[in-house]
Motif scaffolding. Structure first.
Motif, PDB file in Angstrom:
ATOM      1  N   ARG A 164       0.821  -1.226   0.000  1.00 25.20           N
ATOM      2  CA  ARG A 164       0.000   0.000   0.000  1.00 25.20           C
ATOM      3  C   ARG A 164       0.847   1.264   0.000  1.00 25.20           C
ATOM      4  O   ARG A 164       0.421   2.304  -0.490  1.00 25.20           O
ATOM      5  CB  ARG A 164      -0.928   0.025   1.208  1.00 25.20           C
ATOM      6  CG  ARG A 164      -1.911  -1.112   1.193  1.00 25.20           C
ATOM      7  CD  ARG A 164      -3.334  -0.647   1.373  1.00 25.20           C
ATOM      8  NE  ARG A 164      -4.219  -1.784   1.294  1.00 25.20           N
ATOM      9  CZ  ARG A 164      -5.384  -1.788   0.649  1.00 25.20           C
ATOM     10  NH1 ARG A 164      -5.789  -0.698   0.029  1.00 25.20           N
ATOM     11  NH2 ARG A 164      -6.125  -2.862   0.620  1.00 25.20           N
ATOM     12  N   TYR A 215       1.550   1.975  -3.550  1.00 22.23           N
ATOM     13  CA  TYR A 215       0.273   2.354  -4.152  1.00 22.23           C
ATOM     14  C   TYR A 215      -0.053   3.808  -3.806  1.00 22.23           C
ATOM     15  O   TYR A 215      -0.477   4.590  -4.666  1.00 22.23           O
ATOM     16  CB  TYR A 215      -0.823   1.417  -3.634  1.00 22.23           C
ATOM     17  CG  TYR A 215      -2.228   1.787  -4.005  1.00 22.23           C
ATOM     18  CD1 TYR A 215      -2.726   1.526  -5.276  1.00 22.23           C
ATOM     19  CD2 TYR A 215      -3.078   2.380  -3.056  1.00 22.23           C
ATOM     20  CE1 TYR A 215      -4.035   1.853  -5.602  1.00 22.23           C
ATOM     21  CE2 TYR A 215      -4.381   2.706  -3.384  1.00 22.23           C
ATOM     22  CZ  TYR A 215      -4.862   2.450  -4.652  1.00 22.23           C
ATOM     23  OH  TYR A 215      -6.155   2.766  -4.983  1.00 22.23           O
ATOM     24  N   THR A 260       1.520   7.815  -8.536  1.00 27.99           N
ATOM     25  CA  THR A 260       0.257   8.219  -9.136  1.00 27.99           C
ATOM     26  C   THR A 260      -0.160   7.325 -10.307  1.00 27.99           C
ATOM     27  O   THR A 260      -1.296   6.884 -10.388  1.00 27.99           O
ATOM     28  CB  THR A 260       0.372   9.674  -9.642  1.00 27.99           C
ATOM     29  OG1 THR A 260       1.348  10.341  -8.848  1.00 27.99           O
ATOM     30  CG2 THR A 260      -0.949  10.374  -9.572  1.00 27.99           C
ATOM     31  N   ARG A 286      -1.226   3.946  -9.102  1.00 21.66           N
ATOM     32  CA  ARG A 286      -2.524   3.963  -8.429  1.00 21.66           C
ATOM     33  C   ARG A 286      -3.653   4.075  -9.445  1.00 21.66           C
ATOM     34  O   ARG A 286      -4.646   3.358  -9.366  1.00 21.66           O
ATOM     35  CB  ARG A 286      -2.586   5.131  -7.439  1.00 21.66           C
ATOM     36  CG  ARG A 286      -3.813   5.060  -6.524  1.00 21.66           C
ATOM     37  CD  ARG A 286      -3.733   6.031  -5.362  1.00 21.66           C
ATOM     38  NE  ARG A 286      -3.532   7.404  -5.802  1.00 21.66           N
ATOM     39  CZ  ARG A 286      -2.429   8.122  -5.586  1.00 21.66           C
ATOM     40  NH1 ARG A 286      -1.411   7.610  -4.892  1.00 21.66           N
ATOM     41  NH2 ARG A 286      -2.329   9.363  -6.039  1.00 21.66           N
ATOM     42  N   ASP A 338      -6.533   1.314  -9.841  1.00 18.44           N
ATOM     43  CA  ASP A 338      -7.909   1.759  -9.624  1.00 18.44           C
ATOM     44  C   ASP A 338      -8.790   1.469 -10.835  1.00 18.44           C
ATOM     45  O   ASP A 338      -9.967   1.128 -10.695  1.00 18.44           O
ATOM     46  CB  ASP A 338      -7.949   3.268  -9.317  1.00 18.44           C
ATOM     47  CG  ASP A 338      -7.383   3.585  -7.939  1.00 18.44           C
ATOM     48  OD1 ASP A 338      -7.172   2.632  -7.152  1.00 18.44           O
ATOM     49  OD2 ASP A 338      -7.127   4.776  -7.656  1.00 18.44           O
TER      50      ASP A 338
END
Ligand code: Z57
Length: 830
Positions: free
Chosen positions: A726, A729, A733, A736, A740
């Motif tokens: 995490r 993550y 950017t 992520r 996502d």
């Protein structure tokens, strides 16, 4: 057509005639004769398969002289025979390879043309024998090619699976498995030897009895007996005059056993026994790592090992009248732990069947056997639950207990009081449910243990076999894998072969260090253009095949970025997916973004029971659909999942690659061999410091290799410090955003559930550190893109890769096995 089949006469005069001018005429006659006499077909009715079969038989006939001569050497007691025991041999199609090795590709093409047939079409007719999963099985095949080429007498022993590795189809983006019916149209390359058969016992119990000399002996009373029948396939060396033997065992019912049951009227039981017998060699287990507790798999392993050792004993007794010298006749290599039951079986044969004393038998066993380890993954280390093992191989379990008792006594003698050490070394795992640890059995029973790349061997010594290394460092060797340049260059890349040979002659085919002779031409304009032209033509051919098989149109001018290998999380196909999504997003954010046009080509099979691997295939296809159809991308990125990646397809893919993806988590890939095939065909590598990548980079030069990512040591440090994906993550950017999008359903028509297991795995565990390596990978890929735009520089790097890859010929690897492990030598030239 009245003449008998035109076989080249065994007389030397006949062979010379055939090798020179009239090879074409002789082949033409032979093909026609086989069409008529073997296929029983008039010309007018001959199908493509009839032509293929006729050609195959004509080629096989031409292997017989060398083969029979080589087989006769098996009786020569002066010559040690290498016996390569492997549950898998991923041979690939035989026809083309045999034409190359016999040196009759062009005569065959001419002969067929005169008959109105196209050789390439007939080459495509062969269904490849897919008797292996991936690297391990293909390595065995490359090694047989090199053994024959180097004139070393050798037998590859394995299983004649009726169904090999499944054929892969892609339906709605998912993998679907289809049974591989490779024997459907007949197999012209094998010769059944109904007289070479052995009985193999299964199950039952043991009894003690006193023999006529008053010695207490053991009798194994099985509850089943099956028969193994030998099927032989010739393996021709590259113009070496030696043809070695691949001997695969098919399981059948034992007549006598059937008959007994039939006599007492138990017909049903007799049929059942027959079905059980035939089940053993029915199907290859489609996993690249073991399924624990599958009784049939243990049955397969024991079946082929027992047949093979009994065969070796028979051959040895044709040479000598005692088994005392068995280790001088055979060097037996265990390809991973799959055949490691050989340790106990050879002991059983010597002690129970040939009345040897334990110590003498043990000495022979260890002098004969050697073990190659192919993995460090703890979940891939074979172990069998004790009750299961006992129910199938009760006598072997007793023998293993005795081997273990003596071994641990020795350990305790030297390391007094260290009970932990003995427990760790024990062949029996006693932590909870009890297991037989096959890597321990193989290690204790061998005089040499080797890893398959320098880094792998080092890690072996520090991790899975650490305790063995500490008590017996002298047993450990490294033999870095290699691949055969005959199949992986000469056969699959004729354009490159011609270009290289024009410049430096053809000595490189057997002495690939001669490829260094290309270095003076790196900057040569004409040579560079010719080099580019070859690559471009290979890419066009592949583009055509991709269009035909997937409907996707790809541009041969784009960078062909290729990731082909079995699908596994440690190989990180999903890291590649994150890269593609990142490029896609850059275009979406800025439609004018300067992105080097690329075609991403994936290929590989997932084990049918490996959910996450199958989900990765689905992700590649789903993501590909979105990227391929987005007008903003304007064809700058194309994603292809090439279905059914196998040897045949590999022969088209490697020569067409610009970029070779070797992106496993450092410390996880034992060696890799695809990495070598790519580089030998002029692809540049983007890779981690894993497996043989390390040595490839050393050879081709750091400046000609795109390195990224954590080292094996950094990986283990990061993990022991408590890795939290995490954190990455949160910080990156682009990363992520990509994750996502997968989670949010962008690639699944809004379905957030579909890829959730994958996303959840990455965010909460990320065992293979994709997130930690992501940025380094992306940055390195940006350097790749820039480099590809400098065509001249890229071409130079490509040429240097090929020029410096000589080390990775399987001939070099086999020479090392011969001198460091087998003490085997080539047959003298006759
Ligand atoms: C297999 O293909 C390999 C290792 C295994 O333990 C099993 Br089971 C199957 C592969 C390794 O993953 C590769 O890294 C290696 O190059 C290949 O064996 C040949 O050594």
């Amino acid at each position: 057509q009245k003449s008998v089949a035109a076989v080249p006469s065994p007389a030397d005069e006949g062979r010379e005639e055939f090798r020179r001018g009239s090879a074409v005429d002789a082949l033409t006659r032979a093909i026609l004769d086989h069409l008529y006499f073997t296929q029983a077909r008039p010309l007018t009715l001959a199908t493509r398969n009839d032509w293929y079969m006729a050609l195959a038989y004509a080629v096989r006939d031409r292997m017989l002289d060398d083969w029979l001569k080589s087989l006769s050497h098996l009786r020569n007691r002066e010559l040690k025979i290498v016996s390569y025991l492997s549950a898998e041999f991923l041979m690939g199609p035989h026809l083309g390879n045999n034409l190359v090795n016999l040196g009759i590709m062009e005569p065959a093409r001419e002969a067929l043309a005169a008959l109105g047939q196209d050789l390439d079409e007939l080459l495509r007719q062969e269904e490849e024998p897919g008797l292996g999963n991936g690297g391990l099985g293909r390595l065995a095949a490359c090694y047989l090619d090199s053994l024959a080429t180097l004139r070393v007498p050798a037998i590859g022993y394995g299983i004649r699976y009726e169904f090999g590795i499944f054929d892969q189809e892609i339906r709605d983006g998912w993998q679907a498995e289809k049974t591989d019916k490779w024997l459907r149209l007949g197999n012209p390359w094998e010769i059944c030897r109904p007289e070479i058969t052995y009985e193999v016992k299964v199950g039952g119990h043991t009894e003690r009895f006193t023999d006529e000399k008053g010695c207490v002996r053991v009798r194994w009373v099985p509850n089943k007996v099956v028969k193994g029948v030998a099927y032989d396939t010739p393996v021709a060396g590259y113009r070496s005059g030696v043809t070695d033997l691949l001997r695969l065992w098919k399981s059948e019912a034992v007549e006598s056993f059937d008959f007994q049951a039939f006599n007492v009227g138990d017909y049903y039981r007799a049929v059942e026994a027959k079905i059980f017998s035939e089940t053993i060699s029915k199907v290859l287990y489609p996993n690249d790592e073991p399924e624990i507790g599958k009784a049939l798999r243990l049955g397969q392993q024991y079946f082929f090992v027992s047949c093979s050792l009994q065969d070796m004993v028979r051959i040895h007794l044709l040479r000598e009248n005692s088994l005392d010298t068995f280790a001088a006749s055979f060097a037996v290599q265990l390809n991973d732990t799959h055949p490691s039951i050989a340790v106990a079986e050879l002991m059983r044969l010597l002690v129970d069947e040939h009345q040897f004393e334990w110590d003498a038998a043990w000495q022979i066993t260890r002098a004969t056997l050697a073990y190659t380890n192919h993995t460090l993954l703890p979940e891939a280390l074979e172990k069998w639950p004790l009750p299961l093992f006992a129910s199938i191989l009760p006598r072997h379990l007793e023998i293993i207990y005795e081997i273990n008792r003596r071994f641990l006594d020795e350990v305790r003698l030297v390391h007094q009081g260290d009970d932990q050490l003995a427990a760790r070394l024990s062949i029996i795992d006693e932590n909870g449910e009890r297991y037989v640890r096959m890597a321990h059995l193989a290690s204790v029973g061998s005089h040499a243990i080797n890893g398959v790349a320098a880094l792998h061997t080092e890690l072996l010594k520090q991790t899975v076999l650490k305790d063995f290394y500490e008590i017996h460092p002298e047993l450990f060797r490294n033999v870095t894998n290699g691949v055969t340049p005959r199949r992986w260059m000469v056969l699959s890349n004729p354009g490159l072969t011609r270009l290289i040979t024009e410049r430096i002659g053809d000595g490189w085919v057997t002495n690939p260090d001669e490829l260094r002779g290309l270095e003076p031409f790196v900057a040569d304009q004409t040579f560079q253009s010719a080099w580019q032209k070859v690559k471009r033509e290979n890419k066009s051919v592949l583009a055509g095949v991709i269009k035909a098989r997937t409907g996707i149109v790809v541009d041969p001018a784009s960078l062909f970025d290729v990731l082909v290998k079995r699908i596994h999380e440690y190989k990180r196909q999903h890291l590649k997916v994150l890269h593609i999504i990142t490029l896609y997003n850059r275009i979406k954010h800025d439609p004018q973004a300067d992105v080097t046009p690329r075609t991403f080509i994936f290929g590989g099979k997932a084990a049918p029971g490996y959910f996450m691997a199958k989900l990765i295939i689905k992700l590649v296809n789903s993501m590909g659909e979105v990227v391929n159809s987005d007008p903003d991308v304007a064809d700058r990125l194309k994603v292809v999942f090439f279905p059914d990646f196998n040897v045949t397809n590999g022969q088209m893919v490697y020569p067409a690659a610009d970029l070779s993806e070797q992106i496993s988590t450092a410390g996880k890939e034992a060696s890799g061999t695809g990495n070598m095939k790519f580089s030998l065909n002029g692809a540049l590598t983007i890779g981690t410091l894993d497996g043989a990548n390390v040595e490839i980079r050393e050879e081709v030069g750091a400046e000609n290799f795109f390195l990224f990512g954590l080292t094996a040591a950094e990986v283990s440090d990061l993990k022991s410090g408590g890795y939290d994906p995490r954190k990455w993550y949160g910080e990156k950017t682009e990363l992520r955003e990509a994750i996502d999008q997968i989670a949010g359903g962008l690639f699944s028509h809004g379905d957030r559930g579909l890829f959730q297991p994958l996303v959840e795995h990455l965010l909460n565990r990320d065992d293979y550190l994709l997130l930690a390596d992501y940025q380094a990978y992306i940055d390195c890929q940006d350097r790749v893109s820039a480099a590809f735009r400098d065509r001249k520089r890229w071409t130079e790097m490509s040429i240097l890769n090929v020029a410096r890859m000589g080390k990775f010929s399987s001939d070099r690897a086999i020479r090392e096995y011969c001198s460091d492990i087998w003490q085997a030598s080539p047959l003298p030239q006759d």
